[in-house]
Design an enzyme around this catalytic site. Structure first.
Site, PDB file in Angstrom:
ATOM      1  N   GLU A 231       0.883  -1.180   0.000  1.00 47.02           N
ATOM      2  CA  GLU A 231       0.000   0.000   0.000  1.00 47.02           C
ATOM      3  C   GLU A 231       0.911   1.217   0.000  1.00 47.02           C
ATOM      4  O   GLU A 231       1.511   1.540   1.025  1.00 47.02           O
ATOM      5  CB  GLU A 231      -0.877   0.011   1.263  1.00 47.02           C
ATOM      6  CG  GLU A 231      -1.788  -1.187   1.423  1.00 47.02           C
ATOM      7  CD  GLU A 231      -2.960  -1.171   0.457  1.00 47.02           C
ATOM      8  OE1 GLU A 231      -3.077  -0.231  -0.353  1.00 47.02           O
ATOM      9  OE2 GLU A 231      -3.742  -2.132   0.489  1.00 47.02           O
ATOM     10  N   CYS A 265      -2.465   8.968   2.631  1.00 46.10           N
ATOM     11  CA  CYS A 265      -2.249   8.459   1.266  1.00 46.10           C
ATOM     12  C   CYS A 265      -3.470   8.728   0.404  1.00 46.10           C
ATOM     13  O   CYS A 265      -3.341   8.985  -0.785  1.00 46.10           O
ATOM     14  CB  CYS A 265      -1.942   6.974   1.308  1.00 46.10           C
ATOM     15  SG  CYS A 265      -3.184   6.022   2.188  1.00 46.10           S
TER      16      CYS A 265
HETATM   17  P1  NAP Z   1       8.287   5.263   4.536  1.00 49.70           P
HETATM   18  O1  NAP Z   1       9.451   6.117   4.753  1.00 49.70           O
HETATM   19  O2  NAP Z   1       8.282   4.370   3.348  1.00 49.70           O
HETATM   20  O3  NAP Z   1       8.099   4.406   5.869  1.00 49.70           O
HETATM   21  C1  NAP Z   1       7.114   3.427   6.001  1.00 49.70           C
HETATM   22  C2  NAP Z   1       7.700   2.231   6.711  1.00 49.70           C
HETATM   23  O4  NAP Z   1       8.655   1.601   5.856  1.00 49.70           O
HETATM   24  C3  NAP Z   1       8.444   2.574   7.994  1.00 49.70           C
HETATM   25  O5  NAP Z   1       8.260   1.537   8.923  1.00 49.70           O
HETATM   26  C4  NAP Z   1       9.891   2.639   7.534  1.00 49.70           C
HETATM   27  O6  NAP Z   1      10.791   2.413   8.568  1.00 49.70           O
HETATM   28  C5  NAP Z   1       9.923   1.521   6.533  1.00 49.70           C
HETATM   29  N1  NAP Z   1      10.948   1.640   5.518  1.00 49.70           N
HETATM   30  C6  NAP Z   1      11.407   2.760   4.922  1.00 49.70           C
HETATM   31  N2  NAP Z   1      12.324   2.452   3.995  1.00 49.70           N
HETATM   32  C7  NAP Z   1      12.439   1.096   4.000  1.00 49.70           C
HETATM   33  C8  NAP Z   1      13.250   0.178   3.269  1.00 49.70           C
HETATM   34  N3  NAP Z   1      14.087   0.579   2.330  1.00 49.70           N
HETATM   35  N4  NAP Z   1      13.118  -1.131   3.554  1.00 49.70           N
HETATM   36  C9  NAP Z   1      12.271  -1.559   4.497  1.00 49.70           C
HETATM   37  N5  NAP Z   1      11.483  -0.739   5.231  1.00 49.70           N
HETATM   38  C10 NAP Z   1      11.564   0.582   4.968  1.00 49.70           C
HETATM   39  O7  NAP Z   1       6.960   6.073   4.414  1.00 49.70           O
HETATM   40  P2  NAP Z   1       6.520   7.305   5.297  1.00 49.70           P
HETATM   41  O8  NAP Z   1       7.162   8.497   4.718  1.00 49.70           O
HETATM   42  O9  NAP Z   1       6.700   7.028   6.726  1.00 49.70           O
HETATM   43  O10 NAP Z   1       4.943   7.298   4.984  1.00 49.70           O
HETATM   44  C11 NAP Z   1       4.396   8.062   4.006  1.00 49.70           C
HETATM   45  C12 NAP Z   1       4.123   7.258   2.752  1.00 49.70           C
HETATM   46  O11 NAP Z   1       3.252   6.166   3.038  1.00 49.70           O
HETATM   47  C13 NAP Z   1       3.398   8.100   1.736  1.00 49.70           C
HETATM   48  O12 NAP Z   1       3.896   7.854   0.445  1.00 49.70           O
HETATM   49  C14 NAP Z   1       1.960   7.615   1.863  1.00 49.70           C
HETATM   50  O13 NAP Z   1       1.168   7.864   0.747  1.00 49.70           O
HETATM   51  C15 NAP Z   1       2.161   6.168   2.130  1.00 49.70           C
HETATM   52  N6  NAP Z   1       0.967   5.574   2.731  1.00 49.70           N
HETATM   53  C16 NAP Z   1       0.227   4.714   1.993  1.00 49.70           C
HETATM   54  C17 NAP Z   1      -0.926   4.167   2.513  1.00 49.70           C
HETATM   55  C18 NAP Z   1      -1.773   3.214   1.724  1.00 49.70           C
HETATM   56  O14 NAP Z   1      -2.605   2.535   2.321  1.00 49.70           O
HETATM   57  N7  NAP Z   1      -1.607   3.114   0.413  1.00 49.70           N
HETATM   58  C19 NAP Z   1      -1.313   4.503   3.813  1.00 49.70           C
HETATM   59  C20 NAP Z   1      -0.523   5.371   4.536  1.00 49.70           C
HETATM   60  C21 NAP Z   1       0.623   5.902   3.978  1.00 49.70           C
HETATM   61  P3  NAP Z   1      11.604   3.665   9.253  1.00 49.70           P
HETATM   62  O15 NAP Z   1      10.568   4.523   9.870  1.00 49.70           O
HETATM   63  O16 NAP Z   1      12.465   2.967  10.248  1.00 49.70           O
HETATM   64  O17 NAP Z   1      12.339   4.329   8.146  1.00 49.70           O
END
Ligand code: NAP
Length: 458
Positions: A231, A265
């Site tokens: 997601e 999102c």
């Molecule tokens: P993010 O940086 O991708 O972080 C999300 C999760 O992934 C965190 O637990 C993060 O850990 C982990 N993570 C980051 N890089 C990773 C990697 N290379 N390998 C494994 N795990 C990794 O996202 P965010 O900035 O916190 O959240 C915002 C994004 O989420 C936006 O793009 C939003 O649209 C999306 N989102 C989508 C939905 C949906 O249902 N489609 C819902 C909510 C949010 P760390 O915190 O330790 O880096």
């Protein structure tokens, strides 16, 4: 990224946590594997009783847990408490419906030359959940409730900036009666995900977060041949057509853009408005955005709290600066307030074009780009001119327009005369770079099941 509670309203580090050691991760994996083996022998009624107890705990804990959410990621207290209560509702929904959703499916036995034939849904085992901070309880529960009700165990790697919420969730299901290890939290950074995902005891993974994180987890899971649900981001269009109730559309657009401090999102991010109602919509929308009260998320009457991270605010500022430098018109907002905390005001930009980053990139904060179009064809083309495909909204009372929008919008959901919301009853997910797989409804509980075909001869 340090594992810490860093209050975005003040910029103060309130608590830091040491990442788990290799031995602690190993113990969590072993406990999850043991719990998965135990859970697959439990029945729906037993799991449903535990799931309802988890809902009761969430409701009882709602005020304190909501305060933790507000301190860790800055959403308003009212929004945080609503999120916790919605999560309890999600638990009750799956407690009630899981058994029917996973009922054996009869097949045409004669057609396959059998005395009897059917399919059964069985749990996969341990599922790793990599989760974001923006809905730190709901995102986790909408995975955990169906996964546990299906008989799986879950391991949560939550975002590093919500560790206290993560620890609460890691304890919740055992408190509710599930076997120890059925749902655990791994306090690890993103660099620790690969080791867990490759572990033979982990059967599958779900990730909610950015496209970059999704690609990384999908690459590793692909190499290890493990199922994933992703997601990811969105840049949802919000279409306003001439037959719409423009003042309701504008008021809804303000909420759709700014709920959760603009960090959702499925927030509407691109407002695509027919020329016939453009001026009226833009005026009402801009006034609505400007009227929102930005401030202390724990204080009464606040509509919009801070951006969750300093980096997140810096990225918003870069997107707006790029658009303004290339000729976009700033109608409200666009300037950070003085003082501590990572606040950013509701911002409206018109005249955005394809030369600007804002046209293509997701704005994870209260920034709206408003576009003017001359007809439905142009509106649909612009709505679909994005790599994302999560939600889409259209405001119209014209049945033919509605039908075309439902048919032609490239998204995982279409909302007519409202705003995109996730519900336990409806499937949730995206297409294109917004990810794949579905959460919620029956589709969500079936994602992490083995659909086993049974053929019985004479
Ligand atoms: P993010 O940086 O991708 O972080 C999300 C999760 O992934 C965190 O637990 C993060 O850990 C982990 N993570 C980051 N890089 C990773 C990697 N290379 N390998 C494994 N795990 C990794 O996202 P965010 O900035 O916190 O959240 C915002 C994004 O989420 C936006 O793009 C939003 O649209 C999306 N989102 C989508 C939905 C949906 O249902 N489609 C819902 C909510 C949010 P760390 O915190 O330790 O880096």
């Amino acid at each position: 990224m340090a594992i810490a509670t860093l209050n975005p309203a003040t910029g103060v580090v309130e608590r830091t946590f040491a990442p788990m050691t290799e031995g602690e991760v190993e113990a969590a994996l072993a406990a999850a594997a043991g719990a998965a083996a135990a859970l697959r022998r439990t029945g729906f009624a037993e799991r449903a009783a535990w799931m309802r107890a988890a809902a009761d705990l969430l409701e009882a804990d709602a005020p304190a847990l909501a305060a933790t959410l507000t301190r860790e990621m800055g959403k308003t207290l009212a929004a945080a408490e609503a999120e916790v209560r919605k999560s309890a509702r999600g638990c009750r929904f799956y407690a009630e419906h899981a058994e029917a959703m996973l009922a054996p499916e009869p097949a045409d036995a004669a057609g396959v030359g059998a005395a009897a034939a059917w399919s059964v849904y069985q749990p996969l085992g341990v599922v790793l959940a990599v989760m974001p901070w923006n809905f730190p309880v709901w995102q986790v529960l909408r995975f955990a409730a169906p996964a546990l009700m299906a008989g799986n165990a879950g391991l949560l790697k939550h975002a590093s900036n919500v560790p206290q919420t993560a620890l609460y969730l890691g304890a919740l299901f055992e408190r509710a009666g599930f076997p120890p290890g059925a749902f655990g939290t791994l306090l690890i950074g993103s660099a620790g995900v690969e080791r867990v995902l490759r572990d033979d005891r982990v059967a599958a993974a779900t990730l909610t977060g950015s496209e970059a994180a999704g690609r990384s987890v999908a690459r590793i899971a692909g190499d290890a041949l493990k199922k994933t649900v992703l997601e990811l981001g969105g840049s949802d269009p919000f279409l306003v057509l001439p037959s719409a109730d423009v003042s309701r559309a504008a008021a809804t657009a303000v909420t759709a853009r700014c709920q959760n401090n603009g960090q959702s999102c499925i927030a509407a991010k691109r407002f695509i408005v027919h020329a016939g109602v453009y001026d009226e919509f833009l005026d009402a929308f801009t006034r609505g955005m400007a009227a929102l009260r930005v401030g202390d998320p724990a204080g009464p009457g606040t509509d919009v709290g801070p951006i969750a991270t300093e980096q997140g605010r810096a990225e918003l500022e870069e997107l707006v600066a790029d658009a303004v430098a290339k000729g976009a018109k700033l109608l409200t907002g666009g300037e950070r307030p003085a003082g501590p905390g990572w606040f950013y005001p509701p911002t409206v930009l018109a005249g955005v074009d394809a030369s600007m980053r804002l046209y293509r990139e997701e704005t994870f904060g209260p920034i709206a780009a408003v576009y003017r179009v001359d007809d439905l064809d142009e509106a649909l083309a612009l709505a679909n001119a994005t790599a994302f495909g999560l939600g889409a909204v259209v405001w119209t009372t014209d049945e033919a327009e509605r039908a075309r929008c439902i048919a032609e919008l490239e998204s995982g959901a279409v909302t007519v005369n409202g705003m995109t919301v996730s519900y336990p009853e409806l499937p949730f997910g995206g297409i294109k770079t917004s990810g794949y797989g579905r959460e919620l409804a029956a589709a969500g509980i079936r994602e992490f099941c083995n659909l086993k075909a049974v053929w019985v001869g004479r």
